[in-house]
Design an enzyme around this catalytic site. Structure first.
Site, PDB file in Angstrom:
ATOM      1  NE  ARG A  61      -0.621  -0.038   4.994  1.00  0.00           N
ATOM      2  CZ  ARG A  61      -1.301  -0.112   6.140  1.00  0.00           C
ATOM      3  NH1 ARG A  61      -2.612  -0.249   6.118  1.00  0.00           N
ATOM      4  NH2 ARG A  61      -0.666  -0.070   7.287  1.00  0.00           N
TER       5      ARG A  61
ATOM      6  CE  LYS B 263       8.313   1.510   3.652  1.00  0.00           C
ATOM      7  NZ  LYS B 263       7.936   0.548   4.724  1.00  0.00           N
TER       8      LYS B 263
ATOM      9  CE  LYS C 128       7.917  -8.826  19.159  1.00  0.00           C
ATOM     10  NZ  LYS C 128       9.041  -9.446  18.397  1.00  0.00           N
TER      11      LYS C 128
ATOM     12  CB  VAL D 263      14.696 -10.547  10.475  1.00  0.00           C
ATOM     13  CG1 VAL D 263      15.519 -10.513   9.194  1.00  0.00           C
ATOM     14  CG2 VAL D 263      13.617 -11.604  10.389  1.00  0.00           C
TER      15      VAL D 263
END
Length: 336
Positions: A39, A43, A131, A172
């Site tokens: 969205r 980017k 998580k 990561v």
């Protein structure tokens, strides 16, 4: 596996999406089409400069939100494989905007599932997080719900041969918002803020995450949650590796944050199998024969009560190994 196949990545402009894009073009130039679904137009514009269409004619950029089911269905026309990496993942932001987190991480997950079932998609891999194991914050709870939705999607596919699976991994190295880029920025100030001196985390590179996704795309039978066997690190060792001369200032653990990462709980142990390179949490109900699965992958059941967390791990990064990994995986991108 990807010869003449079309792939769509939701959240494709994120860290994993960009790393996966790079891997696919480097190792599977025979890919038919690669759709970057996200969205954020800025980017997408920036990523399009890295992958100009004259050099990468297979790539397509598709503005869209996983909250928009109709847009997903349109984007998935002619798609064979889907990697679902889109998520609202920042813990404090999710706590402050809970309804937005639910809309993206849970409703968005169901929209992806529905769009895949209504299209000709063959395989789907969804990204999870540590998580989601025994969650204590909203983000983790929404990702646990997402995991459950993708696993259960195999039960409602009917005669559709599609396979849904999940990959779950921890921190990561060098990803957006992670601790190492944060420390690299802070070291010039001479002080590194540390939440807790005893904190530990699992460590996986972006390449390791990409390889997990490719493994699941190729080998999943449907319903598995794949968990990598990876080393842990102590947050104090990361600080020492990056800025040995900096002061460590304890600022306290943040709301919804754990001292140690957990990827497999003791309650999961009954369904968890060791595949060698990975663990897999198998679904309680599945459409395939368990004995055939175990034989095919030479799987062994983990002990009842087994837990996999960063505090009790048997493999650890050292200050020196962290320095080498940071120089290899993080600093080139950080300084770019």
């Amino acid at each position: 596996m990807l010869s003449n196949k079309s792939v769509l990545i939701t959240g494709g402009t994120g860290s994993l999406g960009k790393a996966l894009t790079n891997y696919l073009f480097a190792h599977h130039p025979e890919i038919k089409r690669l759709v970057i679904y996200s969205r954020d137009e800025q980017k997408q514009f920036a990523m399009a400069q890295e992958y100009p269409v004259d050099r990468y004619p297979q790539i397509r950029f598709f503005i869209g939100d996983v909250r928009d089911r109709d847009r997903l269905i349109r984007a998935m026309k002619g798609i064979d494989y889907v990697v679902h990496a889109a998520a609202m993942k920042h813990v404090p932001i999710a706590e402050y905007n809970p309804d937005e987190c639910v809309k993206t991480n849970i409703t968005g997950a169901q929209n992806v599932i529905d769009a895949c079932l209504d299209s000709s998609v063959e395989r789907v891999v969804a990204l999870s997080t540590d998580k989601a194991a025994a969650p204590i914050n909203l983000y983790g709870a929404t990702k646990l719900a997402s995991d459950k939705l993708f696993v259960a999607a195999n039960n409602i596919r009917g005669w559709n041969p599609i396979r849904f699976s999940v990959v779950r991994y921890g921190n990561v190295m060098g990803s957006n918002g992670s601790v190492i880029p944060f420390f690299l920025k802070k070291r010039a100030e001479g002080v590194l803020p540390i939440t807790d001196l005893s904190m530990t985390r699992f460590n996986i590179s972006l390449r390791g995450g990409v390889e997990m996704v490719m493994h699941a795309l190729e080998h999943a039978w449907g319903g598995e949650i794949f968990v990598p066997k990876i080393p842990s690190y102590r947050i104090t060792d990361v600080a020492e590796a990056i800025a040995p001369d900096c002061e460590l200032r304890v600022v306290g653990i943040r709301p919804g944050e754990k001292l140690h990462e957990e990827m497999i709980t003791s309650s999961d142990s009954f369904y968890t199998w060791d595949l060698g390179r990975y663990y897999t949490i198998l679904p309680a109900t599945h459409k395939w024969n368990l004995d055939e699965y175990v034989s095919h992958f030479h799987a062994t059941r983990v002990p009842l009560g087994f837990r996999y967390n960063s505090e009790q791990n048997s493999e650890w990064e050292t200050v020196e190994s962290l320095r080498k990994l940071i120089k290899l995986h993080v600093e080139p991108a950080f300084s770019a």
